[in-house]
Design a protein around this motif. Structure first.
Motif, PDB file in Angstrom:
ATOM      1  N   GLN A  13      -5.237  -4.778   0.826  1.00 48.16           N
ATOM      2  CA  GLN A  13      -5.598  -3.416   1.183  1.00 48.16           C
ATOM      3  C   GLN A  13      -4.397  -2.485   1.044  1.00 48.16           C
ATOM      4  O   GLN A  13      -3.262  -2.896   1.300  1.00 48.16           O
ATOM      5  CB  GLN A  13      -6.072  -3.377   2.643  1.00 48.16           C
ATOM      6  CG  GLN A  13      -7.400  -4.075   2.917  1.00 48.16           C
ATOM      7  CD  GLN A  13      -8.577  -3.280   2.440  1.00 48.16           C
ATOM      8  OE1 GLN A  13      -9.064  -3.514   1.330  1.00 48.16           O
ATOM      9  NE2 GLN A  13      -9.035  -2.348   3.255  1.00 48.16           N
ATOM     10  N   PRO A  14      -4.626  -1.227   0.671  1.00 47.10           N
ATOM     11  CA  PRO A  14      -3.505  -0.279   0.625  1.00 47.10           C
ATOM     12  C   PRO A  14      -3.135   0.206   2.022  1.00 47.10           C
ATOM     13  O   PRO A  14      -3.966   0.205   2.949  1.00 47.10           O
ATOM     14  CB  PRO A  14      -4.068   0.865  -0.224  1.00 47.10           C
ATOM     15  CG  PRO A  14      -5.540   0.785  -0.062  1.00 47.10           C
ATOM     16  CD  PRO A  14      -5.872  -0.652   0.134  1.00 47.10           C
ATOM     17  N   SER A  17      -5.400   2.346   4.787  1.00 47.87           N
ATOM     18  CA  SER A  17      -6.838   2.078   4.684  1.00 47.87           C
ATOM     19  C   SER A  17      -7.322   1.390   5.962  1.00 47.87           C
ATOM     20  O   SER A  17      -6.525   0.819   6.713  1.00 47.87           O
ATOM     21  CB  SER A  17      -7.123   1.195   3.477  1.00 47.87           C
ATOM     22  OG  SER A  17      -6.505  -0.071   3.624  1.00 47.87           O
ATOM     23  N   LEU A 115      -0.435  -3.386   0.855  1.00 48.16           N
ATOM     24  CA  LEU A 115       0.498  -2.949  -0.193  1.00 48.16           C
ATOM     25  C   LEU A 115       0.817  -1.471  -0.072  1.00 48.16           C
ATOM     26  O   LEU A 115      -0.015  -0.688   0.408  1.00 48.16           O
ATOM     27  CB  LEU A 115      -0.101  -3.236  -1.575  1.00 48.16           C
ATOM     28  CG  LEU A 115      -0.439  -4.709  -1.854  1.00 48.16           C
ATOM     29  CD1 LEU A 115      -1.133  -4.828  -3.201  1.00 48.16           C
ATOM     30  CD2 LEU A 115       0.812  -5.553  -1.819  1.00 48.16           C
TER      31      LEU A 115
END
Lengths: 115, 114
Positions: A13-14, A17, A115
């Motif tokens: 997941q970024p 989020s 990330l």
């Protein structure tokens, strides 16, 4: 027999989020439920535990929250993920009432990479 | 407060050799003690547990552990290690109050060489 499920198995997941990890237990009623995080090269840190529907106790201040909408369902959530939330998340259950001896049984875990 | 110390971060043994993994705990009363094993990317599997009674407990896969109150220890042993025993091992102490929470050590990674 009792089984414990976790999903998803892996998640990327970024930063910023939302997050929702789910844990369900089959074959038992009114279990105590637990969420742990395992960071790379470290032990297990207890994040939350629940002794019943809607009853959540937090062990450490953090960016995460937990909910127990049903007897055998335990959800770990975040509104905005941080890089430091990366890790291996384990759900566990135990059958006995609080204050008595029992074993915790663990699910297969969810690998979260932010990330 | 409860705590668990596993002083060995990483241990390497030859297949067929004996094994002892150390665990020391801190707890104000008689503890519940556990050893779990974790293969890479997997959940934790219970090896054995001590609640009361005989201080030498037998577990799965040929493992045993001995509770020594005077030394606050619960060391895990196996007389002959197999290559499949390579994994991470966690010692944990359980509270006798509250919601049966467990307190884990930081783990010992076992490597088995042929």
């Amino acid at each position: 027999s009792q089984t414990i499920h976790q999903w998803p198995a892996t998640l990327v997941q970024p930063v910023g989020s939302p997050l929702s990890l789910e844990c369900t237990v089959e074959g038992t009623s009114n279990p105590n439920l637990y969420w742990y995080r395992q960071a790379a090269g470290r032990g297990l840190q207890l994040l939350f535990y629940s002794v019943g529907i809607g009853q959540i106790s937090s062990e450490v201040p953090q960016n995460l929250s937990a909910s127990r909408p049903q007897d055998r369902q335990f959800i770990l959530s975040s509104k905005k993920l941080l890089l430091s939330d990366s890790g291996f998340y384990l759900c566990a259950w135990t059958a006995s009432p609080s204050g008595t001896a029992d074993t915790q049984y663990f699910g297969p875990g969810t690998r979260l990479t932010v990330l | 407060a409860q705590s668990v110390t596993q002083p060995d971060i990483h241990i390497t043994v030859s297949e067929g050799a004996s094994l002892e993994l150390r665990c020391n705990y801190s707890y104000g009363a008689t503890p519940y003690l556990f050893w779990y094993v974790q293969s890479p990317g997997q959940g934790l599997q219970l090896l054995l547990k001590y609640f009361s009674g005989d201080t030498l407990v037998q577990g799965i896969k040929g493992f045993e552990a001995e509770f020594k109150r005077s030394q606050s220890s619960f060391n895990l042993r196996k007389p002959s290690v197999h290559w499949s025993d390579a994994a991470e091992y966690f010692c944990a102490v359980g509270a006798r109050t509250g919601a049966n929470n467990l307190f884990f050590g930081t783990g010992t990674r076992l490597t088995v060489i042929p």
